[in-house]
Design an enzyme around this catalytic site. Structure first.
Site, PDB file in Angstrom:
ATOM      1  N   GLY A 299       0.833  -1.215   0.000  1.00  0.00           N
ATOM      2  CA  GLY A 299       0.000   0.000   0.000  1.00  0.00           C
ATOM      3  C   GLY A 299       0.859   1.253   0.000  1.00  0.00           C
ATOM      4  O   GLY A 299       0.524   2.252   0.640  1.00  0.00           O
TER       5      GLY A 299
ATOM      6  N   ARG B  13       0.018   5.602  -1.709  1.00  0.00           N
ATOM      7  CA  ARG B  13      -0.496   6.843  -1.107  1.00  0.00           C
ATOM      8  C   ARG B  13      -0.655   6.650   0.389  1.00  0.00           C
ATOM      9  O   ARG B  13      -0.442   5.547   0.911  1.00  0.00           O
ATOM     10  CB  ARG B  13      -1.816   7.290  -1.759  1.00  0.00           C
ATOM     11  CG  ARG B  13      -2.866   6.219  -1.799  1.00  0.00           C
ATOM     12  CD  ARG B  13      -4.012   6.578  -2.769  1.00  0.00           C
ATOM     13  NE  ARG B  13      -4.730   5.386  -3.164  1.00  0.00           N
ATOM     14  CZ  ARG B  13      -5.721   4.838  -2.463  1.00  0.00           C
ATOM     15  NH1 ARG B  13      -6.137   5.421  -1.359  1.00  0.00           N
ATOM     16  NH2 ARG B  13      -6.304   3.736  -2.851  1.00  0.00           N
TER      17      ARG B  13
ATOM     18  N   VAL C 184      -2.889  -7.335  -2.904  1.00  0.00           N
ATOM     19  CA  VAL C 184      -2.550  -8.245  -1.805  1.00  0.00           C
ATOM     20  C   VAL C 184      -3.750  -9.093  -1.378  1.00  0.00           C
ATOM     21  O   VAL C 184      -3.583 -10.097  -0.677  1.00  0.00           O
ATOM     22  CB  VAL C 184      -1.950  -7.516  -0.573  1.00  0.00           C
ATOM     23  CG1 VAL C 184      -0.672  -6.782  -0.929  1.00  0.00           C
ATOM     24  CG2 VAL C 184      -2.963  -6.603   0.094  1.00  0.00           C
TER      25      VAL C 184
ATOM     26  N   ASN D 104       0.849  -2.771   5.313  1.00  0.00           N
ATOM     27  CA  ASN D 104       0.090  -1.529   5.505  1.00  0.00           C
ATOM     28  C   ASN D 104      -1.190  -1.488   4.677  1.00  0.00           C
ATOM     29  O   ASN D 104      -2.168  -0.881   5.103  1.00  0.00           O
ATOM     30  CB  ASN D 104       1.010  -0.351   5.154  1.00  0.00           C
ATOM     31  CG  ASN D 104       0.235   0.917   4.908  1.00  0.00           C
ATOM     32  OD1 ASN D 104      -0.122   1.642   5.834  1.00  0.00           O
ATOM     33  ND2 ASN D 104      -0.057   1.214   3.635  1.00  0.00           N
TER      34      ASN D 104
ATOM     35  N   SER E  22      -5.150  -0.980  13.839  1.00  0.00           N
ATOM     36  CA  SER E  22      -6.021   0.188  14.028  1.00  0.00           C
ATOM     37  C   SER E  22      -6.596   0.201  15.439  1.00  0.00           C
ATOM     38  O   SER E  22      -6.844  -0.861  16.027  1.00  0.00           O
ATOM     39  CB  SER E  22      -7.169   0.122  13.029  1.00  0.00           C
ATOM     40  OG  SER E  22      -8.174   1.062  13.372  1.00  0.00           O
TER      41      SER E  22
ATOM     42  N   TYR F  89     -14.138  -4.714   9.694  1.00  0.00           N
ATOM     43  CA  TYR F  89     -12.836  -4.026   9.699  1.00  0.00           C
ATOM     44  C   TYR F  89     -12.128  -4.250  11.041  1.00  0.00           C
ATOM     45  O   TYR F  89     -10.955  -4.615  11.088  1.00  0.00           O
ATOM     46  CB  TYR F  89     -13.035  -2.528   9.440  1.00  0.00           C
ATOM     47  CG  TYR F  89     -11.774  -1.701   9.458  1.00  0.00           C
ATOM     48  CD1 TYR F  89     -10.899  -1.702   8.364  1.00  0.00           C
ATOM     49  CD2 TYR F  89     -11.434  -0.911  10.555  1.00  0.00           C
ATOM     50  CE1 TYR F  89      -9.739  -0.941   8.379  1.00  0.00           C
ATOM     51  CE2 TYR F  89     -10.284  -0.145  10.576  1.00  0.00           C
ATOM     52  CZ  TYR F  89      -9.443  -0.164   9.487  1.00  0.00           C
ATOM     53  OH  TYR F  89      -8.283   0.590   9.507  1.00  0.00           O
TER      54      TYR F  89
ATOM     55  N   ILE G 151      -5.367   9.341  11.006  1.00  0.00           N
ATOM     56  CA  ILE G 151      -4.442  10.262  10.326  1.00  0.00           C
ATOM     57  C   ILE G 151      -5.069  10.609   8.983  1.00  0.00           C
ATOM     58  O   ILE G 151      -5.729   9.761   8.356  1.00  0.00           O
ATOM     59  CB  ILE G 151      -3.038   9.620  10.194  1.00  0.00           C
ATOM     60  CG1 ILE G 151      -2.043  10.608   9.571  1.00  0.00           C
ATOM     61  CG2 ILE G 151      -3.069   8.308   9.416  1.00  0.00           C
ATOM     62  CD1 ILE G 151      -0.577  10.212   9.772  1.00  0.00           C
TER      63      ILE G 151
END
Ligand code: NAP
Length: 239
Positions: free
Chosen positions: A15, A18, A58, A84, A136, A149, A182
């Protein structure tokens, strides 16, 4: 060989096109990594002589296997992996499209499993490695709308903890960094008032900065962190 903290190291960041992944890849490049390999579905966005980009999904096991075959054209070793890449669909479970739930399992959980195991086969030769998963705060806070998630991010720590045992004799550590929030394309998908309320409730009530993340990456990746394995570090006081 280049100079700097990561001189002599080959790093794989998923990842890396970006967001957080790009910042992490640039950090390794700016600190002397011999090579940084980037995986993302889209084209590379980092222009650096030591950066090598591969278009890999991935979440697709075949694509990961092909990606590793391709990266072996530029390196026969990897020392550090940062898992990531992730996708997020935030929605109540009863109306979550099944395909979106499936995508989170594939990209956020199966992806790191495949990338870690293929990288570990390469790390085995030199008996040294650092596998770092980007988790996370959702894994701990379990917010409404993020059942799949959060489950994937919690599973990511479990994945690292079991691999930590399996890879310990190869001097490969496996850890997870649970970031809070972020600015990124992923964060922009979420209602800002919901994020602000979560952040306001944290012991350190501010969003993560790039340097907060890079600090823990450096800690996990350090030579001196050989005994730091099977750990999850959350930012901002989440536990
Ligand atoms: N931003 C936050 O507030 C926040 C909070 C907690 C945790 N995180 C975690 O931090 C990490 C980075 O998030 P971010 O905010 O930087 O996300 P982002 O802005 O959405 O960027 C995601 C990156 O992953 C790549 N990617 C997505 N799906 C992929 C796939 N199937 N295969 C390969 N690459 C893929 C994307 O490139 P392509 O689209 O080209 O594939 C992109 O480079 C994630 O693990 C996320 O869960 C973020």
């Amino acid at each position: 060989m280049s100079e700097g903290l990561y001189a002599g190291k080959v790093v794989l960041v998923t990842g890396s096109r970006r967001g957080v992944g790009k910042a992490i890849a640039e950090h390794f490049l700016n600190n002397g990594a011999d090579k940084v390999i980037g995986f993302a579905r889209g084209a590379g966005s980092i222009d650096h002589p030591n950066y090598h980009h591969f278009e890999v999904d991935v979440g697709d096991t075949e694509s990961v296997i092909k990606g590793f075959a391709a990266l072996k054209q530029v390196t026969d070793s990897i020392q550090i992996v940062v898992n990531n890449a992730a996708v997020l669909t935030s929605q109540y479970s009863m109306i979550m499209p099944p395909a979106a739930a499936q995508a989170m399992v594939n990209v956020n959980l199966l992806g790191p499993f495949m990338v870690s195991r293929e990288a570990a086969k390469m790390m085995r030769k030199r008996k040294w490695g650092r596998i770092i998963n980007i988790g996370s705060m959702a894994a701990s806070l379990e917010p409404i709308g993020d059942s799949m998630y959060a489950a994937c991010k919690a599973g990511l720590s479990t994945l690292a903890n079991v691999m930590a045992k399996e890879f310990a004799t190869m001097n490969v550590t496996c850890n997870t960094l649970g970031i809070n929030a972020i600015e990124s394309d992923m964060l922009a998908q979420l209602p800002r008032d919901k994020i602000d309320a979560i952040i306001a409730g944290l012991p350190v009530p501010r969003m993560s900065k790039e340097d907060d993340i890079l600090n823990v990456i450096d800690f996990f990746a350090a030579e001196r962190s050989a005994q730091i394995t099977a750990q999850t570090v959350f930012l901002g006081g989440v536990n």
